[in-house]
Design an enzyme around this catalytic site. Structure first.
Site, PDB file in Angstrom:
ATOM      1  N   GLU A  62       0.846  -1.191   0.000  1.00 25.89           N
ATOM      2  CA  GLU A  62       0.000   0.000   0.000  1.00 25.89           C
ATOM      3  C   GLU A  62       0.887   1.248   0.000  1.00 25.89           C
ATOM      4  O   GLU A  62       2.068   1.193   0.362  1.00 25.89           O
ATOM      5  CB  GLU A  62      -0.910  -0.076   1.241  1.00 25.89           C
ATOM      6  CG  GLU A  62      -1.902   1.023   1.467  1.00 25.89           C
ATOM      7  CD  GLU A  62      -2.857   1.336   0.315  1.00 25.89           C
ATOM      8  OE1 GLU A  62      -2.356   1.632  -0.790  1.00 25.89           O
ATOM      9  OE2 GLU A  62      -4.066   1.344   0.516  1.00 25.89           O
ATOM     10  N   ASP A  63       0.313   2.375  -0.424  1.00 22.60           N
ATOM     11  CA  ASP A  63       1.101   3.612  -0.415  1.00 22.60           C
ATOM     12  C   ASP A  63       1.170   4.236   0.967  1.00 22.60           C
ATOM     13  O   ASP A  63       2.223   4.633   1.432  1.00 22.60           O
ATOM     14  CB  ASP A  63       0.549   4.621  -1.454  1.00 22.60           C
ATOM     15  CG  ASP A  63      -0.943   4.902  -1.305  1.00 22.60           C
ATOM     16  OD1 ASP A  63      -1.602   4.278  -0.447  1.00 22.60           O
ATOM     17  OD2 ASP A  63      -1.455   5.744  -2.072  1.00 22.60           O
TER      18      ASP A  63
ATOM     19  N   ASP B  10      -3.570   5.573   6.542  1.00 26.81           N
ATOM     20  CA  ASP B  10      -4.016   6.841   7.133  1.00 26.81           C
ATOM     21  C   ASP B  10      -5.012   6.500   8.257  1.00 26.81           C
ATOM     22  O   ASP B  10      -4.597   6.155   9.358  1.00 26.81           O
ATOM     23  CB  ASP B  10      -4.635   7.675   6.009  1.00 26.81           C
ATOM     24  CG  ASP B  10      -5.024   9.076   6.425  1.00 26.81           C
ATOM     25  OD1 ASP B  10      -4.405   9.625   7.341  1.00 26.81           O
ATOM     26  OD2 ASP B  10      -5.961   9.638   5.819  1.00 26.81           O
TER      27      ASP B  10
ATOM     28  N   PHE C 108      -0.807  16.191   4.269  1.00 26.18           N
ATOM     29  CA  PHE C 108      -1.182  15.532   3.021  1.00 26.18           C
ATOM     30  C   PHE C 108       0.038  15.429   2.114  1.00 26.18           C
ATOM     31  O   PHE C 108       0.573  16.436   1.655  1.00 26.18           O
ATOM     32  CB  PHE C 108      -2.302  16.294   2.319  1.00 26.18           C
ATOM     33  CG  PHE C 108      -2.948  15.470   1.255  1.00 26.18           C
ATOM     34  CD1 PHE C 108      -3.909  14.513   1.582  1.00 26.18           C
ATOM     35  CD2 PHE C 108      -2.573  15.610  -0.071  1.00 26.18           C
ATOM     36  CE1 PHE C 108      -4.491  13.725   0.599  1.00 26.18           C
ATOM     37  CE2 PHE C 108      -3.152  14.823  -1.059  1.00 26.18           C
ATOM     38  CZ  PHE C 108      -4.114  13.884  -0.724  1.00 26.18           C
TER      39      PHE C 108
ATOM     40  N   ARG D 245       1.710  12.115  -8.967  1.00 23.18           N
ATOM     41  CA  ARG D 245       2.142  10.737  -8.748  1.00 23.18           C
ATOM     42  C   ARG D 245       3.568  10.528  -9.265  1.00 23.18           C
ATOM     43  O   ARG D 245       4.325   9.718  -8.742  1.00 23.18           O
ATOM     44  CB  ARG D 245       1.230   9.755  -9.493  1.00 23.18           C
ATOM     45  CG  ARG D 245      -0.161   9.635  -8.929  1.00 23.18           C
ATOM     46  CD  ARG D 245      -0.855   8.424  -9.539  1.00 23.18           C
ATOM     47  NE  ARG D 245      -2.292   8.499  -9.407  1.00 23.18           N
ATOM     48  CZ  ARG D 245      -2.979   8.155  -8.317  1.00 23.18           C
ATOM     49  NH1 ARG D 245      -2.321   7.740  -7.266  1.00 23.18           N
ATOM     50  NH2 ARG D 245      -4.273   8.240  -8.270  1.00 23.18           N
TER      51      ARG D 245
HETATM   52  P1  5GP Z   1      -7.233   5.209   4.851  1.00 19.62           P
HETATM   53  O1  5GP Z   1      -8.337   4.273   4.500  1.00 19.62           O
HETATM   54  O2  5GP Z   1      -6.103   4.576   5.617  1.00 19.62           O
HETATM   55  O3  5GP Z   1      -7.751   6.443   5.543  1.00 19.62           O
HETATM   56  O4  5GP Z   1      -6.699   5.810   3.504  1.00 19.62           O
HETATM   57  C1  5GP Z   1      -5.842   5.150   2.694  1.00 19.62           C
HETATM   58  C2  5GP Z   1      -5.798   5.806   1.345  1.00 19.62           C
HETATM   59  O5  5GP Z   1      -6.070   7.216   1.429  1.00 19.62           O
HETATM   60  C3  5GP Z   1      -4.405   5.699   0.783  1.00 19.62           C
HETATM   61  O6  5GP Z   1      -4.256   4.498   0.076  1.00 19.62           O
HETATM   62  C4  5GP Z   1      -4.313   6.928  -0.076  1.00 19.62           C
HETATM   63  O7  5GP Z   1      -4.839   6.654  -1.346  1.00 19.62           O
HETATM   64  C5  5GP Z   1      -5.204   7.950   0.613  1.00 19.62           C
HETATM   65  N1  5GP Z   1      -4.414   8.875   1.461  1.00 19.62           N
HETATM   66  C6  5GP Z   1      -4.385   8.942   2.801  1.00 19.62           C
HETATM   67  N2  5GP Z   1      -3.531   9.894   3.233  1.00 19.62           N
HETATM   68  C7  5GP Z   1      -3.001  10.446   2.116  1.00 19.62           C
HETATM   69  C8  5GP Z   1      -2.033  11.489   1.894  1.00 19.62           C
HETATM   70  O8  5GP Z   1      -1.456  12.116   2.783  1.00 19.62           O
HETATM   71  N3  5GP Z   1      -1.756  11.759   0.587  1.00 19.62           N
HETATM   72  C9  5GP Z   1      -2.347  11.113  -0.454  1.00 19.62           C
HETATM   73  N4  5GP Z   1      -1.985  11.476  -1.674  1.00 19.62           N
HETATM   74  N5  5GP Z   1      -3.243  10.133  -0.276  1.00 19.62           N
HETATM   75  C10 5GP Z   1      -3.574   9.806   0.996  1.00 19.62           C
END
Ligand code: 5GP
Length: 174
Positions: free
Chosen positions: A97-98, A101, A150, A163
């Site tokens: 995963e990237d 969050d 972010f 990206r």
């Molecule tokens: P979660 O479900 O953990 O809240 O969110 C995961 C997804 O939200 C990540 O795979 C990503 O696509 C997006 N995301 C969360 N934080 C960031 C951030 O700081 N920057 C970006 N570009 N995407 C984020």
């Protein structure tokens, strides 16, 4: 490029960290084949680089999820847009995963993949934003921890832009 981006991690730092994780995975899974499950689109850069640094038999598969809208705020709703192409029954699976969050997306994905009876299931995330967590989930391998900002670059986007930045930075001007 209209937004101001403040550098957080250079390409060299990211490359060095990916090599370390690749070595760790190679040692921990010695003699085994692994399946890297890349979460599109954000993890694509990371997953490809990581795969190159793992000295084992590696198969790659891709899933696509939607958890964010077009801005910076999470909808909280996770949808599967593209499922795996192959069965993971009996496989050693690492989800790539990237960023973790809130943890909602990964909690959904890990729960779903667990039902498909892999031999083992781990999570590897390039970035971790623990201060934002609402679901109790922890990656087994983490590239870097980031504060509640972010971030973009190295696969991570803002409205589909940035990206392709070879580094990771913070969008500053709003
Ligand atoms: P979660 O479900 O953990 O809240 O969110 C995961 C997804 O939200 C990540 O795979 C990503 O696509 C997006 N995301 C969360 N934080 C960031 C951030 O700081 N920057 C970006 N570009 N995407 C984020």
């Amino acid at each position: 490029m209209t937004d101001k981006i403040r550098l957080l991690f250079t390409e060299e730092q990211i490359d060095a960290r990916i090599r370390e994780i690749g070595k760790q995975i190679t040692e921990e899974y010695e003699g085994k084949e692994i399946v890297l499950v890349c979460a599109l689109k954000g993890a694509s850069f990371f997953a490809c680089e990581l795969a190159k640094r793992i000295s084992l038999d590696v198969k790659m598969d891709f899933i696509s999820l939607s958890s964010y809208g077009s801005g910076k705020t999470s909808s909280g709703e996770v949808r599967m847009l593209k499922d795996l192409d192959f069965s993971i029954d009996g496989k050693n699976v690492i989800v790539v995963e990237d960023i973790v969050d809130t943890g909602r997306t990964l909690s959904y994905v890990m729960g779903l993949l667990e039902t498909r009876k892999p031999e083992s299931l781990k999570l590897c995330s390039l970035l971790d934003k623990p201060s934002r967590r609402v679901v109790d989930i922890q990656a087994d391998y983490v590239g870097f921890e980031v504060p509640d900002l972010f971030v973009v670059g190295y696969g991570l986007d803002f409205d589909q832009k940035y990206r392709n930045l070879p580094y990771i930075g913070v969008v500053e001007n709003d």
